[in-house]
Design a protein around this motif. Structure first.
Motif, PDB file in Angstrom:
ATOM      1  N   ARG A   1     -10.417  49.221  38.018  1.00  0.00           N
ATOM      2  CA  ARG A   1      -9.281  49.217  38.945  1.00  0.00           C
ATOM      3  C   ARG A   1      -8.280  50.338  38.647  1.00  0.00           C
ATOM      4  O   ARG A   1      -7.626  50.857  39.561  1.00  0.00           O
ATOM      5  CB  ARG A   1      -8.518  47.886  38.839  1.00  0.00           C
TER       6      ARG A   1
ATOM      7  N   HIS B   1     -13.219  43.207  32.809  1.00  0.00           N
ATOM      8  CA  HIS B   1     -13.835  43.094  34.133  1.00  0.00           C
ATOM      9  C   HIS B   1     -13.218  44.032  35.173  1.00  0.00           C
ATOM     10  O   HIS B   1     -13.915  44.507  36.056  1.00  0.00           O
ATOM     11  CB  HIS B   1     -13.808  41.627  34.637  1.00  0.00           C
ATOM     12  N   ASP B   2     -11.932  44.313  35.051  1.00  0.00           N
ATOM     13  CA  ASP B   2     -11.274  45.134  36.070  1.00  0.00           C
ATOM     14  C   ASP B   2     -10.855  46.509  35.559  1.00  0.00           C
ATOM     15  O   ASP B   2      -9.995  47.143  36.182  1.00  0.00           O
ATOM     16  CB  ASP B   2     -10.039  44.390  36.618  1.00  0.00           C
TER      17      ASP B   2
ATOM     18  N   ASP C   1     -11.964  34.907  37.693  1.00  0.00           N
ATOM     19  CA  ASP C   1     -11.342  35.950  38.507  1.00  0.00           C
ATOM     20  C   ASP C   1     -10.795  35.360  39.812  1.00  0.00           C
ATOM     21  O   ASP C   1      -9.634  35.584  40.170  1.00  0.00           O
ATOM     22  CB  ASP C   1     -12.407  37.013  38.810  1.00  0.00           C
TER      23      ASP C   1
ATOM     24  N   HIS D   1     -15.418  49.032  42.092  1.00  0.00           N
ATOM     25  CA  HIS D   1     -14.685  49.025  40.814  1.00  0.00           C
ATOM     26  C   HIS D   1     -15.437  48.298  39.697  1.00  0.00           C
ATOM     27  O   HIS D   1     -15.157  48.527  38.521  1.00  0.00           O
ATOM     28  CB  HIS D   1     -13.269  48.453  41.002  1.00  0.00           C
TER      29      HIS D   1
ATOM     30  N   HIS E   1     -19.348  41.540  38.559  1.00  0.00           N
ATOM     31  CA  HIS E   1     -18.344  40.484  38.760  1.00  0.00           C
ATOM     32  C   HIS E   1     -17.860  40.438  40.213  1.00  0.00           C
ATOM     33  O   HIS E   1     -17.449  39.401  40.710  1.00  0.00           O
ATOM     34  CB  HIS E   1     -17.157  40.650  37.796  1.00  0.00           C
TER      35      HIS E   1
HETATM   36 FE   LIG Z   1     -12.393  42.842  40.004  1.00  0.00          FE
END
Ligand SMILES: [Fe+2]
Length: 262
Positions: free
Chosen positions: A73, A69-70, A147, A91, A123
């Motif tokens: 980043r 999901h990240d 999250d 992101h 997300h």
């Molecule tokens: Fe995120």
């Protein structure tokens, strides 16, 4: 999607994180923060899935969504040295683009692949896109809950720590002064999530994070929120004015109401 796919994805993610490691202490803290966050979000999503009695396949898909999901980043921070999407890139969208570009999901059936990509992409959207089909919307809800639960942990640990040298990018470079903006309190009477554009101080950001409760989807997420005592720990970090105490009471009621829905 099979168990072996998930094992490969974890290895890929671990190598991907390592490719962004830095000799600069501050940069490395911010990168480690996101790597560690991903692990905790995976744990949260697996626990929520277990409490929702999801089958093995859905739980694996959920874990893959959490794992990826990240991923946006990492290049976001490498290029812009910030986690503020508004001054850099979205992101979630970047993460979805990386999954496509790297072809990491190519071995998965199209349905599974599309679902993971859509869930990563949205997300962090302000709300769940109306055009998402039910299955995709369900996984978007799962990742948003898992999250948020970990973002609360990250912030509470940051606020409670006397070490203010922790990864500073998380407070979005806002001034850490005793004031908060009165206008954002009206969101609570309407049970709405405070918009990022309203933020002026770190206290505003804490208040905004509390308003995320209105966007939490599943009863198990409220259980985890409550078990971890996040409400009183967040509240302890705000000025104890009459207004803030009133918000505390209304949030307590809201959480209790959602816990009863089980
Ligand atoms: Fe995120």
């Amino acid at each position: 999607m099979e168990k072996d796919d998930l094992i490969l994805f974890k290895k890929w993610f671990s190598d991907y994180c390592k490719s962004f490691y830095s000799s600069d202490i501050e940069d490395q803290k911010n990168i480690s923060l996101k790597e560690h966050h991903t692990d905790r979000v995976r744990e949260n999503i697996v626990e929520i899935s277990r409490r929702l009695s999801l089958d093995g396949h859905k739980t694996m898909l959920a874990e893959a969504v959490a794992l990826f999901h990240d991923i946006g980043r990492f290049p976001q921070y490498a290029q812009y040295k910030t986690f503020r999407d508004s001054v850099s890139v979205n992101h979630g969208l970047l993460g979805a683009q990386i999954l496509l570009k790297e072809g990491i999901l190519h071995a998965l059936p199209e349905n599974d692949r599309g679902l993971i990509i859509e869930a990563v992409k949205f997300h962090n959207a302000f709300s769940i896109p109306k055009k998402a089909n039910n299955t995709v919307a369900f996984f978007i809800k799962l990742i948003r809950d898992a999250d948020k639960l970990d973002i609360w942990r990250v912030f509470i640990e940051y606020y409670e720590s006397s070490d203010k040298n922790m990864a500073r990018a998380i407070t979005l470079e806002l001034p850490d002064i005793p004031e908060y903006s009165k206008d954002i309190l009206s969101y609570f009477s309407q049970k709405r999530v405070v918009s990022h554009s309203q933020l002026k101080t770190v206290n505003d950001f804490k208040i905004l994070q509390l308003s995320w409760l209105y966007d939490l989807n599943f009863t198990p997420s409220f259980q985890l929120f409550s078990d971890r005592d996040y409400l009183s720990r967040m509240m302890a970090q705000l000025p104890q004015t009459e207004e803030i105490q009133e918000i505390t009471r209304s949030l307590e009621n809201f959480v209790n109401q959602r816990l009863k829905n089980d």
